[in-house]
Each structure stands twice: as structure tokens, then as C-alpha cells.
Design an enzyme around this catalytic site. Sequence first.
Site, PDB file in Angstrom:
ATOM      1  N   GLY A 174      25.768  18.736  76.139  1.00 18.19           N
ATOM      2  CA  GLY A 174      25.604  17.448  75.429  1.00 18.19           C
ATOM      3  C   GLY A 174      26.937  16.777  75.184  1.00 18.19           C
TER       4      GLY A 174
ATOM      5  N   GLY B  28      27.176  12.944  74.565  1.00 18.16           N
ATOM      6  CA  GLY B  28      26.564  12.363  73.361  1.00 18.16           C
ATOM      7  C   GLY B  28      27.603  12.071  72.284  1.00 18.16           C
ATOM      8  CD  GLN B  29      27.280  10.314  66.304  1.00 16.25           C
ATOM      9  OE1 GLN B  29      27.281   9.221  65.807  1.00 16.25           O
ATOM     10  NE2 GLN B  29      26.623  11.336  65.768  1.00 16.25           N
ATOM     11  CG  ASP B  30      27.241  15.188  66.912  1.00 19.86           C
ATOM     12  OD1 ASP B  30      27.476  14.034  66.526  1.00 19.86           O
ATOM     13  OD2 ASP B  30      26.443  15.954  66.330  1.00 19.86           O
TER      14      ASP B  30
ATOM     15  CG  ASP C 272      18.422  19.072  82.464  1.00 11.20           C
ATOM     16  OD1 ASP C 272      18.364  17.866  82.762  1.00 11.20           O
ATOM     17  OD2 ASP C 272      17.746  19.588  81.545  1.00 11.20           O
TER      18      ASP C 272
ATOM     19  CG  LEU D 281      27.124  19.959  70.581  1.00 13.90           C
ATOM     20  CD1 LEU D 281      28.225  18.928  70.392  1.00 13.90           C
ATOM     21  CD2 LEU D 281      26.772  20.603  69.243  1.00 13.90           C
TER      22      LEU D 281
ATOM     23  CB  ALA E 286      18.893  18.089  71.583  1.00 14.49           C
TER      24      ALA E 286
ATOM     25  CB  SER F  15      19.122  13.878  69.694  1.00 16.20           C
ATOM     26  OG  SER F  15      19.564  12.582  70.031  1.00 16.20           O
TER      27      SER F  15
ATOM     28  CB  THR G 258      18.340  18.889  62.890  1.00 12.58           C
ATOM     29  OG1 THR G 258      17.907  17.727  62.191  1.00 12.58           O
ATOM     30  CG2 THR G 258      17.097  19.542  63.482  1.00 12.58           C
TER      31      THR G 258
ATOM     32  CD  GLU H 267      14.098  14.529  61.229  1.00 12.20           C
ATOM     33  OE1 GLU H 267      12.908  14.591  61.536  1.00 12.20           O
ATOM     34  OE2 GLU H 267      14.551  13.687  60.437  1.00 12.20           O
TER      35      GLU H 267
ATOM     36  CE1 TYR I 208      16.040  16.621  67.849  1.00 11.39           C
ATOM     37  CE2 TYR I 208      15.557  16.416  65.506  1.00 11.39           C
ATOM     38  CZ  TYR I 208      16.465  16.620  66.532  1.00 11.39           C
ATOM     39  OH  TYR I 208      17.793  16.820  66.232  1.00 11.39           O
TER      40      TYR I 208
ATOM     41  CE  LYS J 283      17.852  19.813  68.054  1.00 10.57           C
ATOM     42  NZ  LYS J 283      19.197  20.218  68.476  1.00 10.57           N
TER      43      LYS J 283
END
Length: 382
Positions: A9, A12-14, A64, A86, A88, A90, A133, A135, A157, A161
Site C-alpha cells: 500500500g 496510498g496516503q499512509d 497484489d 498497509l 487495503a 480502505s 482500524t 472501525e 470493511y 479488518k
Amino acid sequence: MSKVALITGITGQDGAYLAEYLIEKGYVVHGIKRRASLFNTERIDHLYQDPQVENCNLILHYGDLTDSLNLTRIIGEVQPDEIYNLAAMSYVKVSFDTPEYTANADGLGVLRVLEAVRLLNLIPKTRIYQASTSELYGLVQEVPQKETTPFYPRSPYAVAKLYGYWITVNYREAYKMHASNGILFNHESPLRGEMFVTRKVTRAVSRIAMGMQKEVYMGNLSSKRDWGHAKDYVRAMYLVLQQDQPDDYVIATGVTTTIRDFIKMAFAEIGLEVIFKGEDVNEVAVLNFIDENVFIEKVGEPYLEKIKKRIGEIVVGVDPQYFRPTEVDLLIGDASKARTQLNWEPEYSLDDLVKDMMESDVKLMKKESYLKKRILFKKWWI
Ligand code: NAP
Ligand code: G4F
């Protein structure tokens, strides 16, 4: 010898912030990116070096999380000291549309990483961070939420997780792996995906201020999130893997805010006051007042006359298409364990976060090249 990290990942952002952070610390960073029909490395292009460069410290691999052969080969080749998992699917809302894929990537994907490390006999060498997360808490059973709070996931999701969380704990206990969960509450930044609520708001507010968009339609304005800055949160990920013993940690600021208040803060950051009126699907926000000095400083004089004409007009509405079949109404984390054991403290407040995101989006919207690319602000995909 430099430490070697593998980040799934990484695009991605992180992944982007973590790669930057680890490279600064002297790591050699390997990243797994998906093949896409367009380039998808925008967030890490500034870190990229051609493989021919001597002492290249960022190496990308196609892969992947749904492909165990590929993951096992890459982990075998890279022999990482640390893996940050990381990758996912998301986006919570889309997980209701793609539940099977989400379970495969976000649930079984974690198993594939853990099992690859085990089969390659890398347990003594490789430490694993799993991106868990808040979540997981879903329909919250305790306020605030901490490591011991029972989980109650509320989306495909979060259920995927949940599997990722427990398989990480199980491999730690069964095989003595250094595998840890970071239970991260929402964290945002100028690099946040455009469909998540904070970024959707900061983009839209910037565009409304510049007369490029009339209004923005949102979903549930009353849900509350504990928002931090992604830069603070990738630092926590690193700290988790530096501990002698693997463990699970909540990472949060301990402050929670409604979506409605976040919207007010984003407008206020550039000198605009909005007032919310009405209820449920009829709720709207109307532009009420302009602090002209702040607006000129943050957005620019050329845009002032146009926005002044909009006083009294609706700038935010509600569209039920953004509601979720099951919602997570309230998240607020207690990160005491991380504060004491990891010595982790967030450096950014929510005000700092809003400022950072608004500054970045106002700047971005002014760039003609960006406008050409993203001018079609399609409603349905965010
Ligand atoms: P993000 O910006 O959506 O990035 C997700 C990354 O995963 C992207 O690089 C994406 O690749 C990649 N990816 C998606 N499916 C994949 C697959 N099947 N195989 C390989 N790569 C795949 O998410 P983020 O905000 O950086 O979050 C990072 C992780 O933390 C995620 O696991 C997320 O669930 C979790 N998390 C995030 C937050 C938060 O508030 N940000 C809070 C708690 C946990 P593309 O670029 O090609 O799409
Ligand atoms: O920004 P969101 O889409 O993030 P959400 O669902 O909290 O998930 C994010 O944080 C999780 C950590 O808790 C991560 F695990 C996950 O990967 C992701 O990064 O939505 C936040 C809230 C929700 O209650 C949503 O219903 O905002 C509400 N909302 C209201 N209007 C909206 C909108 N969300 C989106 N995306 N778009 C709206 O128009």
C-alpha cells in the site's frame, strides 16, 4: 547496514508518508504497488529514483494482496526486517458494494503476508505491522475506545479488518511472531484520498471559495470522528515495530468532532462563516459572513467579489446517496497505552490539520494543470 522495510500500500496516503519517514531514517524501502492503467505513484514520485542510481533507497515491485504467490516471492527476495501491511480496499462505503473483494484483500491478504513470512523461515528476522482500524469498534461498546474495548464491526470493511486483527494476534501467539496491530483512528492530510469526508470537504470548500463550484452534497453530518494527522500516525507505526515485544496499540487524539463542525472549521479557515439550518435530508448550510481580510490572505483578492455575492445562499446540502446501510456514529480513542509505552504524542491538533489541508487544496485548485485533470467533479464516485 541499512534496515530494510517492505510497505504494502505504498501508493496510498499512509504508505507515502511512511516511506518518506523511513527513508529519512536511513532505511532501504521496498514497496508493493498494483498495476493500474494509469500511473498511480503520484504520492511517492518525489521519493522515486531510477533503479540504476547507486544506493537506491526506494524500490517498487508489482503486486497484489490477493496474490499469495506474488507476495511470497517478493518477501523472499526482499528479506525485510520490517513489513508494514498497509494495503487495503480502505473505503468503508464501497465495501458494501464489493464485500467479497474486500474480505479477500483486507482479511485474507493479512493471512497471506503472515503465512509467507512463516513459510520462508523469516520469523526470527521479520517484524510485522498490521494496519488495523477504529472501525473495529463500530457500534461502540465503550466511550472512549481503548485496546480492551469489545469490537462490533458495522461494515464489510470492518468485518474483513476484524479477521486481519485476530489472525495477526493468532500468528503472534501460535508462532511467536513479532506481529503487532496498530488500531488507528481516522487520520487525514493533504494526501488523503479525495472520497474521504475531510478531503471531500477541503476540496469542495476551496472550489466554492473560488467560484468553481456552487455547493457540495454530503451524507450523515452528525457522525463523529477522532481525526489526527497522518504524519503523526506513521510515526506511531514505526514506534510499534521498534518495541522488544509485539503488542496492539490504539492510536488516537482523544478529541471527537462532528462532520458538521469539520465543515464549519474548513470554511472558517479561509474567513467564511456558514450556518446550518433544517434537519435530516433537508439540512443545509448557508453562507452567512465573510471576514474579508482573512479571505484575501488565504484565498486571494481576485475571488472576493464573486463570493460576496453568495451571502445568504446554500453552499452545503445533504444527499441520502452518501448514507451507509449501517453507520458508525461515534469514534473517540484513548491512546494512553501508546503515550506511555511508545512515548507517542500527536504533534498536530485538529486546527493544524484543517489549516494544512485547506492551504494545500486552495493551492492545488489554483493550478491549471490540476484543474484540467480533475475538472469533472463527478458526484457519484465520492
Ligand atoms: P489508502 O490511501 O486508501 O491506501 C491504500 C493502499 O492500498 C493504496 O496504495 C492502494 O493501492 C493499496 N491497495 C488496495 N488494494 C490493494 C490490493 N488488493 N493489493 C495491493 N495493494 C492494494 O489508505 P490509507 O489511508 O493510506 O490507509 C492505509 C491502511 O490503514 C489501510 O489498510 C487502511 O484500511 C488502514 N487504516 C486507515 C485509516 C485512516 O484513517 N487513513 C485508519 C485506520 C486504518 P492503489 O493506490 O493502487 O489504490
Ligand atoms: O471519511 P470517511 O469515509 O471515513 P470512515 O468511514 O470513518 O473510514 C476511514 O477511517 C477508518 C478509521 O476509523 C479507516 F479504517 C477507513 O479505512 C477510512 O480511512 O467517513 C467518515 C464519516 C462517516 O460517518 C460518513 O458517513 O463521514 C460521514 N460522511 C458524511 N458525509 C461522509 C460524507 N463520508 C464520506 N466519505 N463522504 C460524504 O459525503
